[in-house]
Design a protein around this motif. Structure first.
Motif, PDB file in Angstrom:
ATOM      1  N   ARG A   1       0.851  -1.186   0.000  1.00  0.00           N
ATOM      2  CA  ARG A   1       0.000   0.000   0.000  1.00  0.00           C
ATOM      3  C   ARG A   1       0.886   1.234   0.000  1.00  0.00           C
ATOM      4  NH1 ARG A   1      -3.876  -1.914   5.041  1.00  0.00           N
ATOM      5  NH2 ARG A   1      -4.358  -3.994   4.215  1.00  0.00           N
ATOM      6  N   ARG A   2       0.298   2.344  -0.433  1.00  0.00           N
ATOM      7  CA  ARG A   2       1.042   3.597  -0.461  1.00  0.00           C
ATOM      8  C   ARG A   2       0.319   4.661   0.357  1.00  0.00           C
ATOM      9  NH1 ARG A   2       3.856   3.998  -6.488  1.00  0.00           N
ATOM     10  NH2 ARG A   2       5.681   2.843  -5.812  1.00  0.00           N
ATOM     11  N   TYR A   3       1.128   5.496   1.013  1.00  0.00           N
ATOM     12  CA  TYR A   3       0.609   6.528   1.892  1.00  0.00           C
ATOM     13  C   TYR A   3       1.288   7.849   1.565  1.00  0.00           C
ATOM     14  CZ  TYR A   3      -0.781   2.361   4.465  1.00  0.00           C
ATOM     15  OH  TYR A   3      -1.315   1.141   4.795  1.00  0.00           O
ATOM     16  N   GLN A   4       0.509   8.925   1.607  1.00  0.00           N
ATOM     17  CA  GLN A   4       1.086  10.247   1.396  1.00  0.00           C
ATOM     18  C   GLN A   4       1.301  10.918   2.739  1.00  0.00           C
ATOM     19  OE1 GLN A   4      -0.801  12.663  -1.562  1.00  0.00           O
ATOM     20  NE2 GLN A   4       0.434  14.469  -1.107  1.00  0.00           N
ATOM     21  N   LEU A   5       2.539  11.308   2.987  1.00  0.00           N
ATOM     22  CA  LEU A   5       2.931  11.984   4.214  1.00  0.00           C
ATOM     23  C   LEU A   5       3.142  13.456   3.918  1.00  0.00           C
ATOM     24  CD1 LEU A   5       3.982  12.062   7.183  1.00  0.00           C
ATOM     25  CD2 LEU A   5       6.248  11.467   6.250  1.00  0.00           C
ATOM     26  N   CYS A   6       2.555  14.314   4.747  1.00  0.00           N
ATOM     27  CA  CYS A   6       2.768  15.755   4.624  1.00  0.00           C
ATOM     28  C   CYS A   6       3.354  16.271   5.931  1.00  0.00           C
ATOM     29  CB  CYS A   6       1.452  16.472   4.315  1.00  0.00           C
ATOM     30  SG  CYS A   6       1.620  18.279   4.213  1.00  0.00           S
ATOM     31  N   LEU A   7       4.513  16.927   5.810  1.00  0.00           N
ATOM     32  CA  LEU A   7       5.200  17.520   6.951  1.00  0.00           C
ATOM     33  C   LEU A   7       5.335  19.018   6.726  1.00  0.00           C
ATOM     34  CD1 LEU A   7       8.152  14.975   7.081  1.00  0.00           C
ATOM     35  CD2 LEU A   7       6.305  15.052   8.768  1.00  0.00           C
ATOM     36  N   SER A   8       5.105  19.806   7.763  1.00  0.00           N
ATOM     37  CA  SER A   8       5.448  21.225   7.684  1.00  0.00           C
ATOM     38  C   SER A   8       6.893  21.382   8.148  1.00  0.00           C
ATOM     39  CB  SER A   8       4.507  22.055   8.549  1.00  0.00           C
ATOM     40  OG  SER A   8       4.605  21.673   9.902  1.00  0.00           O
ATOM     41  N   ALA A   9       7.563  22.386   7.605  1.00  0.00           N
ATOM     42  CA  ALA A   9       8.983  22.566   7.900  1.00  0.00           C
ATOM     43  C   ALA A   9       9.280  24.052   8.082  1.00  0.00           C
ATOM     44  CB  ALA A   9       9.830  21.990   6.770  1.00  0.00           C
ATOM     45  N   ASP A  10      10.175  24.363   8.997  1.00  0.00           N
ATOM     46  CA  ASP A  10      10.555  25.750   9.278  1.00  0.00           C
ATOM     47  C   ASP A  10      12.030  25.929   8.947  1.00  0.00           C
ATOM     48  OD1 ASP A  10      11.007  28.266  10.204  1.00  0.00           O
ATOM     49  OD2 ASP A  10      10.379  27.890  12.272  1.00  0.00           O
ATOM     50  N   PRO A  11      12.340  26.783   7.957  1.00  0.00           N
ATOM     51  CA  PRO A  11      13.749  26.950   7.570  1.00  0.00           C
ATOM     52  C   PRO A  11      14.534  27.886   8.489  1.00  0.00           C
ATOM     53  CG  PRO A  11      12.350  28.343   6.208  1.00  0.00           C
ATOM     54  CD  PRO A  11      11.424  27.557   7.102  1.00  0.00           C
ATOM     55  N   THR A  12      13.869  28.526   9.447  1.00  0.00           N
ATOM     56  CA  THR A  12      14.538  29.518  10.292  1.00  0.00           C
ATOM     57  C   THR A  12      15.737  28.912  11.022  1.00  0.00           C
ATOM     58  OG1 THR A  12      12.416  30.618  10.658  1.00  0.00           O
ATOM     59  CG2 THR A  12      14.229  31.188  12.150  1.00  0.00           C
ATOM     60  N   GLY A  13      16.898  29.485  10.787  1.00  0.00           N
ATOM     61  CA  GLY A  13      18.106  29.043  11.461  1.00  0.00           C
ATOM     62  C   GLY A  13      18.669  27.727  10.966  1.00  0.00           C
ATOM     63  N   ARG A  14      18.087  27.189   9.903  1.00  0.00           N
ATOM     64  CA  ARG A  14      18.562  25.900   9.381  1.00  0.00           C
ATOM     65  C   ARG A  14      19.528  26.154   8.226  1.00  0.00           C
ATOM     66  NH1 ARG A  14      18.059  22.205  12.750  1.00  0.00           N
ATOM     67  NH2 ARG A  14      17.679  20.553  11.230  1.00  0.00           N
ATOM     68  N   PRO A  15      20.589  25.376   8.113  1.00  0.00           N
ATOM     69  CA  PRO A  15      21.541  25.572   7.010  1.00  0.00           C
ATOM     70  C   PRO A  15      20.917  25.245   5.662  1.00  0.00           C
ATOM     71  CG  PRO A  15      22.066  23.580   8.248  1.00  0.00           C
ATOM     72  CD  PRO A  15      20.996  24.293   9.011  1.00  0.00           C
ATOM     73  N   HIS A  16      21.339  25.949   4.638  1.00  0.00           N
ATOM     74  CA  HIS A  16      20.899  25.698   3.272  1.00  0.00           C
ATOM     75  C   HIS A  16      21.944  24.858   2.542  1.00  0.00           C
ATOM     76  CE1 HIS A  16      17.621  28.988   2.673  1.00  0.00           C
ATOM     77  NE2 HIS A  16      17.647  28.565   3.920  1.00  0.00           N
ATOM     78  N   HIS A  17      21.498  24.326   1.395  1.00  0.00           N
ATOM     79  CA  HIS A  17      22.388  23.638   0.461  1.00  0.00           C
ATOM     80  C   HIS A  17      22.983  22.349   1.022  1.00  0.00           C
ATOM     81  CE1 HIS A  17      21.844  27.371  -1.595  1.00  0.00           C
ATOM     82  NE2 HIS A  17      22.542  28.055  -0.684  1.00  0.00           N
ATOM     83  N   GLU A  18      22.222  21.684   1.912  1.00  0.00           N
ATOM     84  CA  GLU A  18      22.623  20.360   2.367  1.00  0.00           C
ATOM     85  C   GLU A  18      21.385  19.601   2.829  1.00  0.00           C
ATOM     86  OE1 GLU A  18      24.212  20.232   6.675  1.00  0.00           O
ATOM     87  OE2 GLU A  18      24.934  22.181   5.913  1.00  0.00           O
TER      88      GLU A  18
END
Length: 488
Positions: free
Chosen positions: A292-309
């Motif tokens: 079976r397949r399931y769709q997962l939705c997560l909210s994410a906060d980029p504040t203070g998180r490193p980019h490009h990795e």
């Protein structure tokens, strides 16, 4: 059967094995108003056949015996034959009951408020009771399900199942509101709901099936019902794993929005556990050798998180409530990669794309049904044209074949169609239930734990306004703002 991996250390021959994969496109823009990560989880079970486990089923057959079942007489005859076919397949020892449904509900076999154990004598007695069923009265589906719930609550079988058949709409809902009964039944039983004749409501059956983790189906030819019941019972009797639990543990800055089943059909999953920022557990019901397949939705906060990795956003795991000898897969990460490149953040995972298209196709079919009931032939054609365009974008021959029963397709890519003469209201109900059975979507490989569609950019279609390519999931053309939901 899905490959759930090669034998490893500690694996016991004949052991049930579970596989898990996560398919996602990890790139998100840190400038988005509400960044959300969507992923498709594929869960597969293998090895249930030949394990020596017996059936885990308790079965209620709920048969519509309202007055409308009396004509044409083939309907009630087909309902009786289908119930008999299902009863004869029940293995010895299986708890079962037959419920007669109209504006009320009554146990016609075993004749008391309880369930019988299947053996040669009880199966024969149940068949005789089914042949005595007569039609009369109205329809209150909530009453049928509530009685079924009470019957199954007295059994210790791990899988409680209701096979429900109706030919009409739920006209006496005030007697026992269906929405309230579904909340009582959710998590306690599984229900497959079938439509017969020409007066039932496809959306109503879908609502029951999605809430109770079953499927909604229908037959155009009453004589085909018995064979369909036999197929369904065969699948039910092969299910020997009562439950699997999918747990999602978000990292700091992430939260679980939802997890829903999208294949083989849509089903609602209610989370257990703490709030959305903590671990959430979702229980899935009744497994055999299947995936079976399931769709997962997560909210994410980029504040203070490193980019490009790549950063871990959540951990997904599969378990068995209560513990068992099932071999489980290792947890899988769901990651995010914050990027300033719009070419990367604009793309989506191919599997997420696919199931979004299926959801929008189902919406278009419901819109077409409502327009047809309202007597608006033009809007009916435009809505079905939108459905055809989406099916074409999905490259789904099966969905296109279903749609051609209602329309002549002039240009599938552009969504130009013509409504066929003689189309009836019930044809839309059949289309609704048929289209609720999802297509598989992009290929996957559980042996590696990675979806082969994970890097795809998604399907595109030609805009009828400017002839430029646009994402198949778009509601408006990004170039000329043509409304894909309106007339071509």
């Amino acid at each position: 059967m899905v490959d759930t991996g090669t034998p490893g250390a500690g694996e016991v021959p004949g052991q049930v094995t579970v596989g898990l994969e996560v398919s996602q496109w990890p790139f998100l823009s840190g400038e988005a108003d509400d960044p959300q990560m969507h992923a498709i989880l594929t869960v597969g079970v293998d090895g249930t056949e030949g394990t020596g486990r017996g059936p885990l089923l308790a079965q209620v057959l709920a048969v519509d015996c309202s007055g409308s079942m009396a004509w044409p007489p083939e309907k009630l005859h087909a309902a009786r034959q289908a119930a008999v076919a299902a009863i004869r397949m029940l293995p010895d020892g299986t708890p079962f009951a037959v419920v007669r449904g109209n504006e009320d509900a009554a146990v016609v076999y075993p004749g008391t408020l309880g369930m019988a154990r299947a053996d040669e004598e009880t199966r024969a007695a149940a068949v005789r009771a089914v042949h005595r069923l007569v039609a009369g009265g109205g329809t209150c589906i909530g009453a049928w399900l509530e009685l079924s719930r009470r019957l199954l609550a007295e059994q210790d079988a791990p899988i409680g199942h209701v096979l429900l058949l109706t030919d009409g709409k739920n006209q006496h809902d005030e007697r026992m509101p269906l929405a309230e009964v579904l909340e009582l039944c959710a998590g306690r039983l599984i229900c497959d709901a079938w439509g017969i004749g020409d007066g039932w409501d496809g959306q109503e059956l879908l609502g029951i099936a999605r809430r109770l983790h079953g499927s909604a189906s229908s037959v155009r030819d009453e004589a085909a019902l018995a064979a369909e019941y036999e197929k369904l019972m065969g699948r039910l009797l092969a299910k020997t794993v009562p439950e699997l639990e999918i747990s999602v543990t978000p990292m700091t800055g992430a939260a679980v929005r939802y997890l829903k089943q999208v294949y083989p059909g849509e089903a609602e999953l209610t989370p257990e556990g703490g709030d959305s920022t903590g671990p959430r557990r979702f229980v899935t019901r009744a497994w055999g050798d299947e995936f079976r397949r399931y769709q997962l939705c997560l909210s994410a906060d980029p504040t203070g998180r490193p980019h490009h990795e790549d950063l871990q956003l959540a951990v997904v795991a599969v378990g068995v409530p209560g513990g068992t000898d099932v071999r489980l897969p290792p947890p899988r990460p769901c990651v995010v990669h914050w990027t300033d490149d719009p070419a990367l953040s604009a793309r989506t995972d191919a599997q997420v794309d696919h199931f979004d298209l299926e959801f929008r196709l189902a919406e278009a079919i419901v819109d077409a049904r409502e327009a047809f009931h309202g007597g608006d032939a033009g809007l009916t054609e435009r809505s079905l044209g939108r459905a055809v365009r989406l099916a074409h974008a999905m490259d789904s021959d099966r969905q296109l074949a279903r749609l051609t029963a209602l329309v002549e397709i002039e240009d599938a890519e552009m969504g130009r169609v013509r409504l066929r003469p003689g189309v009836r209201a019930v044809d839309f109900e059949h289309l609704i239930t048929e289209s609720s059975h999802s297509t598989y979507g992009p290929a996957s490989d559980l042996s590696t734990g990675r979806g082969r569609g994970a890097g795809a950019g998604g399907a595109t279609v030609t805009c009828p306004g400017c002839s430029r390519q646009a994402p198949a999931t778009a509601r408006f053309c990004p170039t000329c703002r043509h409304d894909f939901r309106g007339p071509s």
